[in-house]
Motif scaffolding. Structure first.
Motif, PDB file in Angstrom:
ATOM      1  N   GLU A 175      41.775  42.612  43.721  1.00 54.42           N
ATOM      2  CA  GLU A 175      40.891  42.708  42.566  1.00 54.42           C
ATOM      3  C   GLU A 175      41.054  41.535  41.605  1.00 54.42           C
ATOM      4  OE1 GLU A 175      42.977  44.998  43.516  1.00 54.42           O
ATOM      5  OE2 GLU A 175      41.781  46.731  44.185  1.00 54.42           O
ATOM      6  N   TYR A 176      42.198  40.853  41.653  1.00 53.67           N
ATOM      7  CA  TYR A 176      42.451  39.769  40.708  1.00 53.67           C
ATOM      8  C   TYR A 176      41.558  38.554  40.958  1.00 53.67           C
ATOM      9  CZ  TYR A 176      46.567  42.066  38.766  1.00 53.67           C
ATOM     10  OH  TYR A 176      47.400  42.939  38.115  1.00 53.67           O
ATOM     11  N   VAL A 177      40.871  38.505  42.109  1.00 54.18           N
ATOM     12  CA  VAL A 177      39.961  37.395  42.378  1.00 54.18           C
ATOM     13  C   VAL A 177      38.795  37.418  41.397  1.00 54.18           C
ATOM     14  CG1 VAL A 177      38.488  36.340  44.142  1.00 54.18           C
ATOM     15  CG2 VAL A 177      40.645  37.405  44.795  1.00 54.18           C
ATOM     16  N   MET A 178      38.423  38.608  40.910  1.00 50.65           N
ATOM     17  CA  MET A 178      37.285  38.744  40.005  1.00 50.65           C
ATOM     18  C   MET A 178      37.673  38.581  38.540  1.00 50.65           C
ATOM     19  SD  MET A 178      34.998  39.217  42.246  1.00 50.65           S
ATOM     20  CE  MET A 178      33.694  39.409  41.049  1.00 50.65           C
ATOM     21  N   THR A 233      30.460  44.316  39.839  1.00 51.23           N
ATOM     22  CA  THR A 233      29.139  44.918  39.675  1.00 51.23           C
ATOM     23  C   THR A 233      28.157  43.935  39.051  1.00 51.23           C
ATOM     24  OG1 THR A 233      30.210  47.069  39.378  1.00 51.23           O
ATOM     25  CG2 THR A 233      27.914  46.885  38.709  1.00 51.23           C
ATOM     26  N   ALA A 234      28.609  43.201  38.032  1.00 55.50           N
ATOM     27  CA  ALA A 234      27.736  42.208  37.399  1.00 55.50           C
ATOM     28  C   ALA A 234      27.381  41.090  38.371  1.00 55.50           C
ATOM     29  CB  ALA A 234      28.425  41.641  36.167  1.00 55.50           C
ATOM     30  N   LYS A 285      23.284  38.629  42.019  1.00 57.13           N
ATOM     31  CA  LYS A 285      22.854  38.256  43.363  1.00 57.13           C
ATOM     32  C   LYS A 285      21.537  38.928  43.725  1.00 57.13           C
ATOM     33  CE  LYS A 285      27.400  37.230  45.361  1.00 57.13           C
ATOM     34  NZ  LYS A 285      28.388  37.635  46.395  1.00 57.13           N
ATOM     35  N   LEU A 286      21.383  40.210  43.336  1.00 59.43           N
ATOM     36  CA  LEU A 286      20.137  40.921  43.616  1.00 59.43           C
ATOM     37  C   LEU A 286      18.971  40.311  42.845  1.00 59.43           C
ATOM     38  CD1 LEU A 286      21.384  44.643  43.638  1.00 59.43           C
ATOM     39  CD2 LEU A 286      20.713  43.238  45.593  1.00 59.43           C
ATOM     40  N   SER A 287      19.214  39.926  41.594  1.00 63.68           N
ATOM     41  CA  SER A 287      18.150  39.315  40.802  1.00 63.68           C
ATOM     42  C   SER A 287      17.727  37.983  41.410  1.00 63.68           C
ATOM     43  CB  SER A 287      18.630  39.113  39.366  1.00 63.68           C
ATOM     44  OG  SER A 287      18.983  40.344  38.783  1.00 63.68           O
ATOM     45  N   ARG A 328      39.536  48.264  36.356  1.00 67.59           N
ATOM     46  CA  ARG A 328      38.230  48.572  35.788  1.00 67.59           C
ATOM     47  C   ARG A 328      37.465  47.299  35.441  1.00 67.59           C
ATOM     48  NH1 ARG A 328      39.717  50.938  31.458  1.00 67.59           N
ATOM     49  NH2 ARG A 328      40.249  52.898  32.495  1.00 67.59           N
ATOM     50  N   LYS A 329      38.161  46.317  34.867  1.00 65.71           N
ATOM     51  CA  LYS A 329      37.507  45.047  34.558  1.00 65.71           C
ATOM     52  C   LYS A 329      37.050  44.341  35.833  1.00 65.71           C
ATOM     53  CE  LYS A 329      39.940  44.042  30.229  1.00 65.71           C
ATOM     54  NZ  LYS A 329      40.876  43.102  29.531  1.00 65.71           N
TER      55      LYS A 329
END
Length: 461
Positions: free
Chosen positions: A254-257, A422-423, A428-430, A415-416
């Motif tokens: 998770e620390y990659v994000m 998610t952001a 990417k979807l946009s 959580r962060k």
């Protein structure tokens, strides 16, 4: 060998899980009161003594066979282990008593013995393994010196010899002593995660170079299988029993994000290059490590990091009163003293005097940018064995620091990381939608290019 290794890994993982759970419960119930610790030891001693008397009595006497050849898998075994008669006749012995009532060295000699497949039955070694491992789970973690190295070898040798006896009686002739050696190696690997060192130990114990390849294979398989279930017992004791911050060799995924700014603590007290004695004394009580030294600028509001000074060095400077005028520079040998007061007493006039630290600042202190990826900061902290890592912004102003406690995985960081992922997925979807409908993107581009430069964009654009 794979059967012994897999069984040893599963048994070792279960042993580690139960021991950690029991120690967590023991820490809450028994450790706070000293009387409870002593009571626990008395209860365990009573149970162990009772089993030493009652357990051998549950097994009948066995006549000594001519196959009881004093040979062992142990290297240079000149003194074969004696068999215990217990309540048996002169030409008989008790199998359980020969394993249970003796010390661990003699028990290992019995379990590693070769050409003695009729000396112990499979049900005896299996029962010995069950009772011995249960007591080891309860005993490890008490307020006495109770290690796990030799008991792990005994437990592994017990179930390894059990498998060897079963294969010997049902499939074909094998050496139960060799299976006991493989069992001891696999069980110890599953508990401690040792690999190369354990291979050397088992090779020194056996003195048989032909057993090198099976021992290596058992240890590697046991480690791989155990890693799937639980961590090593020593790592879990540090983390869960003693609640000490423990950093794994590699950072969590998770620390990659995340970046360093997401994990820092802003509760850091810097001192100026030239600061008052009162501020230095206040900062001295805030940490046990090094203190960041900053340049406050002309207005005194900036915190540009220039280096750090160890707490011990600052305490020496204060105790020797190097804030008084006319004092020469302090020699490096003055910092080698063993005891310095962390709370020196000063008068009110002395507290208002200034201490010049510019000649004693370590300007090669480690610092990182706040936008640095957290997994890289983790590796830097872990591989360089740092005690603290200062974090600065683009103007080299101090914004916080990273210590071991901040780098330990916790719920807020996870959580962060989830929010950042998610952001990123939403962006990417946009972008994919814009690529699917290029007309909308072209219209938005034409609108922005045709807009007068003086016309401001509204919030809806």
């Amino acid at each position: 060998c794979p059967i012994v290794a897999v069984f040893g890994a599963v048994a070792a993982s279960l042993f580690v899980h139960l021991n950690i759970r029991f120690n967590e419960w023991r820490k809450e119930k028994y450790w706070p009161v000293v009387r409870n610790r002593l009571t626990e030891l008395l209860i365990i001693s009573f149970i162990t003594a009772s089993l030493s008397v009652l357990l051998p009595a549950a097994y009948p006497c066995v006549k000594k066979s001519r196959y009881l050849i004093p040979s062992s898998v142990l290297a240079a075994d000149e003194n074969p282990a004696p068999f215990v008669r217990y309540w048996c006749e002169a030409d008989e012995y008790n199998q359980m008593a020969s394993l249970w009532t003796c010390n661990s060295e003699i028990a290992l000699k019995h379990l590693f013995s070769r050409a003695m497949e009729v000396a112990f039955d499979a049900e005896v070694t299996a029962a010995f393994f069950m009772f011995y491992s249960t007591l080891a789970i309860v005993t490890t973690g008490t307020w006495i010196s109770a290690g796990l190295l030799v008991p792990s070898f005994v437990m592994g040798a017990a179930y390894g010899r059990t498998i060897g006896i079963i294969i010997n009686t049902s499939i074909g002739p094998v050496d139960p002593g060799l299976y006991a050696l493989l069992g001891a190696a696999s069980f110890m690997a599953g508990i401690s995660r040792m690999t190369v060192a354990l291979v050397v130990i088992m090779l020194e114990v056996s003195g048989d170079i032909q057993a090198l390849l099976p021992v290596m294979l058992c240890i590697m398989i046991s480690k791989w299988v155990s890693d799937y279930f639980v961590d090593g017992i020593y790592d879990l004791q540090i983390q869960k029993v003693f609640n000490m911050p423990f950093l794994e060799y590699e950072p969590p995924r998770e620390y990659v994000m995340l970046c360093a700014r997401d994990a820092i603590t802003t509760n850091v007290t810097p001192i100026g290059e030239v600061d008052t004695v009162e501020n230095c004394c206040r900062a001295l009580r805030c940490t046990d490590y090094a203190l960041p030294v900053v340049h406050r600028g002309i207005d005194g509001t900036r915190r540009v990091l220039v280096g750090s000074i160890p707490v011990f060095h600052l305490a020496v400077l204060l105790q020797e009163r190097y804030f008084e005028p006319g004092k020469p520079l302090l020699n490096i040998s003055a910092f080698s003293r063993t005891f310095v007061s962390r709370e020196p007493e000063f008068s009110k006039d002395e507290l208002s005097m200034t201490l010049d630290l510019r000649h004693y600042v370590d300007k090669a202190t480690f610092s990182i940018q706040e936008e640095m990826p957290l997994h890289l900061a983790y590796r830097m902290y872990r591989h360089l064995a740092l005690r603290q890592l200062f974090v600065v912004d683009t103007h080299n102003e101090l914004v916080g620091q990273l210590k071991r406690l901040e780098l330990v995985p916790r719920e807020t960081l996870v959580r962060k990381a989830v929010e950042a992922a998610t952001a990123l997925e939403a962006s990417k979807l946009s972008l994919a939608r814009l690529q699917e409908s290029p007309s909308d993107a072209d219209n938005a581009t034409d609108f922005l290019l045709s807009r007068p430069q003086s016309e401001p964009l509204s919030d809806n654009v």
